[in-house]
Design an enzyme around this catalytic site. Sequence first.
Site, PDB file in Angstrom:
ATOM      1  N   SER A   1       0.996  -1.163   0.387  1.00  0.00           N
ATOM      2  CA  SER A   1      -0.295  -0.154   0.180  1.00  0.00           C
ATOM      3  C   SER A   1       0.754   1.402  -0.034  1.00  0.00           C
ATOM      4  O   SER A   1       2.215   1.113   0.653  1.00  0.00           O
ATOM      5  CB  SER A   1      -0.850   0.196   0.603  1.00  0.00           C
ATOM      6  OG  SER A   1      -1.720   0.997   1.241  1.00  0.00           O
TER       7      SER A   1
ATOM      8  N   SER B   1      28.577  46.191  -2.602  1.00  0.00           N
ATOM      9  CA  SER B   1      28.054  47.004  -2.818  1.00  0.00           C
ATOM     10  C   SER B   1      27.948  47.597  -4.233  1.00  0.00           C
ATOM     11  O   SER B   1      29.200  47.646  -5.214  1.00  0.00           O
ATOM     12  CB  SER B   1      28.545  48.271  -1.958  1.00  0.00           C
ATOM     13  OG  SER B   1      27.739  48.738  -1.918  1.00  0.00           O
TER      14      SER B   1
END
Length: 480
Positions: free
Chosen positions: A143, A321
């Site tokens: 199952s 940056s």
Amino acid sequence: MDENCVRIEHDSLGEWPIPYNVYWGIHTARAIDNFPITRHYIGEEPQFVRAIAEVKRAAAEVNMELGLIKNDIAEAIIEACIKISQNQYDDQFIIDPIQGGAGTSTNMNANEIIANLALEIMGHEKGRYDIIHPVDDVNRSQSTNDVYPTSIKITCIRMIDEFCLSVRELCDSIDKKATELADVLTIARTQLQDAVPITLKQVFSAQATMLRRLLSGFEFCQKSLGDIHLGGTAIGTGINTEPRYAEMACNKLSEITKLKLSQASDYVAATQDTAVFVGFSNTMKQFAITLSKICSDLRLMSSGPQAGFSDIQLPPRAAGSSVMPGKVNPIIPEVINQICFQVIGNDLTISMAAEGGQLQLNAFEPIMAKCLFESCHYLTTGCRTLNISCISGIMADREKLADRVSRSVSLATALSPIIGYEEAAGLAKAALETNRTIKSLALERAVISEKEIEDALSSYSLTHPSHQYPRLVKKKKTAK
């Protein structure tokens, strides 16, 4: 036959055209249509595909031994499972990992692939389910409710092995860095305020210890995950199985996977209880919290380079940056922090899914599986990334740190056992006000000999248990 052709398959709901060249069938097609959720597929987790194929192979071998499937059909199914377990057909496992049905769509996806591949092996066309049927043959004695969780457990056990290896490698690198910086002193902080001196070796060794201590929890998880209920079928009662099947299937799967698997003590309990997944998730969460704390510490210690702590320098990995020239960010610890946040969030999802189970089955194992696999992958790759791209390249400015320690008012702590707490506090206050060192003020006030202060302020005395001088006996003031 033209690959653009289709075959018509049917189920209890009707018919569906299936591309002729694929190995999946109508149940998979319905799942594709029903669950367009994540844009990811279970085939992207090769360890899970391998585990499912191994479970199906074990079932087929036992079914053949018990005479429940004809030998030629069983042998074709076994050969198909072996090919799939080698990840040759991952692209056929195209079900979304988040799905309704407690994993039934995944199980049926596997059943159909195995059936059609076995048919091909036997020289038949795909879709000839009158010869090999996805449910009657491939899913015999099974199952979704025992196949799916068993496959999840096997996958997790193997992932833990890879994860633990990455942790050990990370800890080894941290220990190596600790040895490299063993003689470097810095100032520890408590509540972000200056505390007392500590060596960078002590800082890094502590980090490795914190991570290594958590490995025992993962070893326990592996043992717990090894308890399986294959053969319990729908709810753990073993309906539609031969009485010998469960024990034989567990032994066969242990042999195939080379893992220490054992039968759960109560199959009905094991079918509905997902506590083992919660435990594994919680263990990963604990690790993530510790790892994230370490990465936050690395970011703090490397803050600067001029206006921060700047105890250490992390290896530069990218420009930091688009507007500030020369800025470099601690991107590796930052990405590890984010990984850990996700793992912590996944743990909450797993907890809610486990709590949401009802009666004899938990329908939410698919989201648990997705989160477990994701968390373990993230932590494994995170540890490797931190190791390779950060830890090995950490440096320290020895001259700068030595000057900082010599000027630190925290050195007054080391003199407190000798001159008393109040006298030491006075020295600290004066040092801050005059920008002078504790040592020069102590010698000037003649509250301690030069030999005593040299001994008290040595690197070893500052960072290890050492001889504690008795407090000086204060002279009583005489009445005038």
